[in-house]
Structure formats: C-alpha cells, structure tokens
Design a protein around this motif. Structure first.
Motif, PDB file in Angstrom:
ATOM      1  N   ASP A 184      -4.554   7.756  -2.059  1.00 49.24           N
ATOM      2  CA  ASP A 184      -5.657   6.635  -1.586  1.00 49.24           C
ATOM      3  C   ASP A 184      -6.699   7.537  -0.875  1.00 49.24           C
ATOM      4  O   ASP A 184      -6.930   8.561  -0.401  1.00 49.24           O
ATOM      5  CB  ASP A 184      -5.057   5.757  -0.501  1.00 49.24           C
ATOM      6  CG  ASP A 184      -5.959   4.452  -0.308  1.00 49.24           C
ATOM      7  OD1 ASP A 184      -6.907   4.623   0.207  1.00 49.24           O
ATOM      8  OD2 ASP A 184      -5.616   3.203  -0.900  1.00 49.24           O
ATOM      9  N   HIS A 191      -5.613   3.198   5.022  1.00 54.00           N
ATOM     10  CA  HIS A 191      -4.586   2.748   4.232  1.00 54.00           C
ATOM     11  C   HIS A 191      -3.250   2.406   4.696  1.00 54.00           C
ATOM     12  O   HIS A 191      -2.986   1.175   4.423  1.00 54.00           O
ATOM     13  CB  HIS A 191      -4.311   3.680   3.077  1.00 54.00           C
ATOM     14  CG  HIS A 191      -2.901   3.714   2.213  1.00 54.00           C
ATOM     15  ND1 HIS A 191      -3.318   2.546   1.217  1.00 54.00           N
ATOM     16  CD2 HIS A 191      -1.863   4.016   2.212  1.00 54.00           C
ATOM     17  CE1 HIS A 191      -2.024   2.217   0.806  1.00 54.00           C
ATOM     18  NE2 HIS A 191      -1.190   3.371   1.233  1.00 54.00           N
ATOM     19  N   GLY A 204      -3.261  -1.248   5.796  1.00 55.03           N
ATOM     20  CA  GLY A 204      -3.434  -2.251   4.655  1.00 55.03           C
ATOM     21  C   GLY A 204      -2.104  -3.126   4.367  1.00 55.03           C
ATOM     22  O   GLY A 204      -1.072  -3.043   4.893  1.00 55.03           O
ATOM     23  N   LYS A 205      -2.204  -4.230   3.642  1.00 56.44           N
ATOM     24  CA  LYS A 205      -1.114  -5.138   3.476  1.00 56.44           C
ATOM     25  C   LYS A 205      -0.189  -4.593   2.459  1.00 56.44           C
ATOM     26  O   LYS A 205       0.948  -4.773   2.612  1.00 56.44           O
ATOM     27  CB  LYS A 205      -1.690  -6.446   3.001  1.00 56.44           C
ATOM     28  CG  LYS A 205      -0.833  -7.619   2.644  1.00 56.44           C
ATOM     29  CD  LYS A 205      -1.460  -8.801   2.429  1.00 56.44           C
ATOM     30  CE  LYS A 205      -0.481 -10.114   1.866  1.00 56.44           C
ATOM     31  NZ  LYS A 205      -0.870 -11.499   1.662  1.00 56.44           N
ATOM     32  N   SER A 206      -0.595  -4.017   1.508  1.00 54.25           N
ATOM     33  CA  SER A 206       0.494  -3.297   0.564  1.00 54.25           C
ATOM     34  C   SER A 206       1.150  -2.334   1.206  1.00 54.25           C
ATOM     35  O   SER A 206       2.476  -2.119   0.929  1.00 54.25           O
ATOM     36  CB  SER A 206      -0.589  -2.667  -0.586  1.00 54.25           C
ATOM     37  OG  SER A 206       0.476  -2.093  -1.421  1.00 54.25           O
ATOM     38  N   HIS A 207       0.703  -1.401   2.138  1.00 52.40           N
ATOM     39  CA  HIS A 207       1.408  -0.301   2.741  1.00 52.40           C
ATOM     40  C   HIS A 207       2.240  -0.877   3.772  1.00 52.40           C
ATOM     41  O   HIS A 207       3.699  -0.596   3.630  1.00 52.40           O
ATOM     42  CB  HIS A 207       0.426   0.599   3.298  1.00 52.40           C
ATOM     43  CG  HIS A 207       1.131   1.446   4.171  1.00 52.40           C
ATOM     44  ND1 HIS A 207       1.716   2.599   3.662  1.00 52.40           N
ATOM     45  CD2 HIS A 207       1.605   1.604   5.718  1.00 52.40           C
ATOM     46  CE1 HIS A 207       2.345   3.337   4.653  1.00 52.40           C
ATOM     47  NE2 HIS A 207       2.327   2.783   5.833  1.00 52.40           N
ATOM     48  N   GLN A 208       2.152  -2.015   4.427  1.00 55.65           N
ATOM     49  CA  GLN A 208       3.249  -2.524   5.524  1.00 55.65           C
ATOM     50  C   GLN A 208       4.152  -3.361   4.698  1.00 55.65           C
ATOM     51  O   GLN A 208       5.097  -3.365   5.309  1.00 55.65           O
ATOM     52  CB  GLN A 208       2.302  -3.610   6.444  1.00 55.65           C
ATOM     53  CG  GLN A 208       1.151  -2.809   7.194  1.00 55.65           C
ATOM     54  CD  GLN A 208       2.118  -2.046   8.321  1.00 55.65           C
ATOM     55  OE1 GLN A 208       2.956  -2.198   8.595  1.00 55.65           O
ATOM     56  NE2 GLN A 208       1.445  -0.815   8.497  1.00 55.65           N
ATOM     57  N   SER A 209       3.821  -3.913   3.565  1.00 53.04           N
ATOM     58  CA  SER A 209       4.827  -4.517   2.999  1.00 53.04           C
ATOM     59  C   SER A 209       6.017  -3.726   2.367  1.00 53.04           C
ATOM     60  O   SER A 209       7.129  -4.046   2.404  1.00 53.04           O
ATOM     61  CB  SER A 209       4.217  -5.558   1.890  1.00 53.04           C
ATOM     62  OG  SER A 209       3.591  -4.491   0.688  1.00 53.04           O
ATOM     63  N   LYS A 210       5.626  -2.551   1.679  1.00 49.50           N
ATOM     64  CA  LYS A 210       6.452  -1.636   1.223  1.00 49.50           C
ATOM     65  C   LYS A 210       7.172  -0.972   2.475  1.00 49.50           C
ATOM     66  O   LYS A 210       8.335  -0.710   2.385  1.00 49.50           O
ATOM     67  CB  LYS A 210       5.777  -0.678   0.301  1.00 49.50           C
ATOM     68  CG  LYS A 210       4.997  -1.075  -0.867  1.00 49.50           C
ATOM     69  CD  LYS A 210       4.529   0.198  -1.491  1.00 49.50           C
ATOM     70  CE  LYS A 210       4.000  -0.477  -3.074  1.00 49.50           C
ATOM     71  NZ  LYS A 210       3.101   0.409  -3.756  1.00 49.50           N
ATOM     72  N   CYS A 220       4.015   4.598  -0.090  1.00 54.39           N
ATOM     73  CA  CYS A 220       3.455   4.085  -1.572  1.00 54.39           C
ATOM     74  C   CYS A 220       3.766   4.715  -2.685  1.00 54.39           C
ATOM     75  O   CYS A 220       3.387   4.348  -3.717  1.00 54.39           O
ATOM     76  CB  CYS A 220       2.043   3.418  -1.210  1.00 54.39           C
ATOM     77  SG  CYS A 220       2.106   2.385   0.197  1.00 54.39           S
ATOM     78  N   LYS A 231       1.340   7.117  -3.528  1.00 53.81           N
ATOM     79  CA  LYS A 231       0.157   7.377  -4.262  1.00 53.81           C
ATOM     80  C   LYS A 231      -0.863   7.887  -3.511  1.00 53.81           C
ATOM     81  O   LYS A 231      -0.511   7.929  -2.110  1.00 53.81           O
ATOM     82  CB  LYS A 231      -0.259   5.900  -4.922  1.00 53.81           C
ATOM     83  CG  LYS A 231      -0.529   4.960  -3.826  1.00 53.81           C
ATOM     84  CD  LYS A 231      -0.978   3.480  -4.373  1.00 53.81           C
ATOM     85  CE  LYS A 231      -1.660   2.666  -3.542  1.00 53.81           C
ATOM     86  NZ  LYS A 231      -1.919   1.337  -3.724  1.00 53.81           N
TER      87      LYS A 231
END
Length: 347
Positions: free
Chosen positions: A13, A19, A22-28, A9, A11
């Motif tokens: 956290d 982290h 999380g959904k954001s990490h898995q999508s990236k 990501c 960034k």
C-alpha cells in the motif's frame, strides 16, 4: 509517503502506515484473529484434562502462529505416545511469543482486550505439566492391562489348538474295539474258506461262497459272480465309458451343425444390402426365374420385369394410347375455355 507492505492483507500500500486503520485491513485482521482464537480455545480445554494417545501420522500436524510469523508443531510426540496440543501450549507460554504478541497488537492496532487470550501464563503451564504426568501414568496402566488381556487370549487360543491336535493324534477307544472284532471275523472267514477249499466236488464252491457271504454279523447278500471278462472296467485296465467314441461319431453321421451355413449367411448378407437400395429402382422387381435363349434379341427397347421383352411393346402402346387420350382431352378443354373467353370479350 513511501510504500508499505501489509502481511495481513498481503499487498503493498502506498498510503503509508495509515493503511492499518482502514476498514479493509481491520476486517481481515478480525477474520485472522477469530480463526486463531478457535485453535487457542481447543488447546486451553486440554490444560485441565490432557489427552494422551498412541502415535499417529496425523499428530505431526503443524500450525501457523500469526504473532510470531512462524510454523510450530501442534502436538508433542516421541513416535510412540502423543500429547495433543502440547506443542501449541508450550509455544504460547514462551517469552518470545509474549513479546511478538505485544508487537503484533501494536503494529496492527488490534483489540487490546483479546491480547491476553493468546498468551499462556506460567501457572497454566505448570498445571498442564502436572496433569500430563498423571495422564501418562494412567495411559501406561491401561496399556499394560490391554497387553495382559491380549496375552491371555493368545495363550487360550494356543492351548485350544494343542488340545485339538492331541485329540486328532490319539485314537478313540470306542472305535478300537469294533475294529478288533472285524479283524477277528476276517481271520475266521479266511480260515474257514481255506478248509472248504480242501474239499473236492463242484458243490463245494457254491457252499463256500454262500457260507462266506452269509456269515452272521456282516449283513451282506450274495448276488452271484459278475462276468466282466468280455467288456472289462476301469479297475481291469479297460477304457472308461466316457472316453469311448459314440456310434454317430464313429460312423461320421453326426447331428446337423447348429446355426446357418456359409451359403445361407452370404445370401442373407446380400439381401440386407438390397434392402438399403430404393425400392422403385430400375430392375428391382425383375423376375430372375424366367429363362430366355442366349441368341434372342429384343424387338423393342424398354425396361421390363418379367416375361418376354417383346411383351413390353404392347404394354408401351397401351400406356401411350392412354397418355395421348388424356392429353387430347386436356387440349380440347383448354381450347374450349379459350373460345369462351374470347366470346365473352367480344361481347
């Protein structure tokens, strides 16, 4: 919980290692693996059929390995020949890449089913090397054939060039015979004219000249002698006709110059300035053609456009009379209306 930096990501956290779930990490992470998978698929296609090409600056391209966090050469080249995707396959078959891939999957909790697709096995590596050796031999054979073809083309062009030069340097036998005949005729004519010169008499000149031009085989007609002693020509040293002065130029009475003269241009420029002024200005219609005596003084002050200034007095009187009559009529009308209003009010 301490700060945690995620390289996927990009960034920091503060929720810790949670982290990565999380959904954001898995999508990236999914987007990165899809992009990396496309490169790996292209490389795997060349295992059975390696591609060998001539070196090109594009073959110095590199790719980023997300598992090793390292930039690796994409193709293998020796500045002459390049094996496409050789560097990528070689890197993915190393033990270091295998170890880093397992660690990457564990740290980011990626799908375990996709892990083996990013690792090249030893059997596949050996097969790739065998196919590359065969492809290199075929490529060298094609290059040898191509070089021989180019050499044959160059030799044929050189042979053709030599033949052309040889044909130009050697005279044509068909053209040599007419030249010899002409030379023989010229000698015969010269000898005959020399014999005729020995004979006295004025009639001899005409006969010699006619006999010279009427010789059979020349096909020429004698038109007489041309006297060029008076005028001369370019061959006798005279001035060429295109350098002689024309009669108009010599006398100075040439044609009229093209375009307007300076006075006409200045006059036109002045008229253009006057067009920009208001048309009803004072003196716009003044008649400059009328002439008056310098000692003459005006008898009445008024702007006039033509004629004598005293004539403007009569014009002024006429206009004044009309204006007074109009004003008087208007005043009478107002007075009558006022009286009617007063009478109506009294009633």
């Amino acid at each position: 919980m301490g700060a945690f930096y995620c390289p996927i990501c990009r960034k920091t956290d503060f929720s810790g290692k949670g982290h990565i779930y999380g959904k954001s990490h898995q999508s990236k992470l999914k987007v990165i693996l899809v992009k990396f998978m496309e490169k790996v698929k292209e490389a795997r296609r060349t295992i059975k059929n390696p591609q060998v090409e001539k070196y090109s600056p594009d073959h110095d391209e590199k790719f980023w390995c997300y598992c090793c966090a390292l930039e690796v050469q994409k193709h293998v080249t020796d500045s002459n020949i390049s094996v496409l995707y050789g560097g990528l396959l070689e890197h993915m078959s190393t033990p270091e890449h295998r170890t880093n891939t397992h660690k990457f999957w564990w740290d980011n909790k990626a799908d375990p089913k996709l892990r083996d697709k990013f690792i090249i096995k030893e059997e596949e590596t050996e097969r790739f090397k065998t196919e590359v050796s065969k492809a290199l031999e075929q490529f060298e054979e094609k290059e040898d054939v191509f070089i021989k073809q180019q050499a044959a083309v160059i030799r044929s062009q050189e042979q053709h060039r030599l033949e052309v030069l040889q044909s130009l340097s050697e005279p044509d036998p068909e053209l040599v015979q007419p030249a010899e005949v002409d030379q023989h005729n010229n000698k015969h004519i010269a000898s005959r004219s020399y014999e005729m010169d020995a004979r006295p008499g004025p009639s001899h000149e005409d006969f010699a000249s006619h006999s010279q031009w009427n010789e059979p085989g020349l096909g020429l007609t004698f038109i007489g002698y041309q006297d060029s002693s008076s005028s001369g020509n370019v061959h006798t040293g005279a001035v060429p006709p295109w350098l002689l002065d024309e009669p108009d130029e010599a006398t100075g009475t040439g044609q009229q110059e093209m375009g307007p003269s300076l006075q006409e241009f200045l006059k036109h420029k002045e008229q253009e300035k006057l067009k920009k002024l208001p048309p009803n200005r004072v003196g716009a219609n003044f008649d400059h053609s009328s002439h008056t005596d310098a000692n003459w003084l005006p008898s009445f002050g008024r702007v006039w456009n033509s004629g004598r200034r005293w004539q403007s007095r009569r014009q002024f009187r006429e206009e004044e009379a009309k204006t007074k009559g109009k004003r008087k009529w208007e005043d009478d009308g107002k007075a009558t209306k006022k009286q009617k209003d007063l009478s109506n009010g009294a009633l």
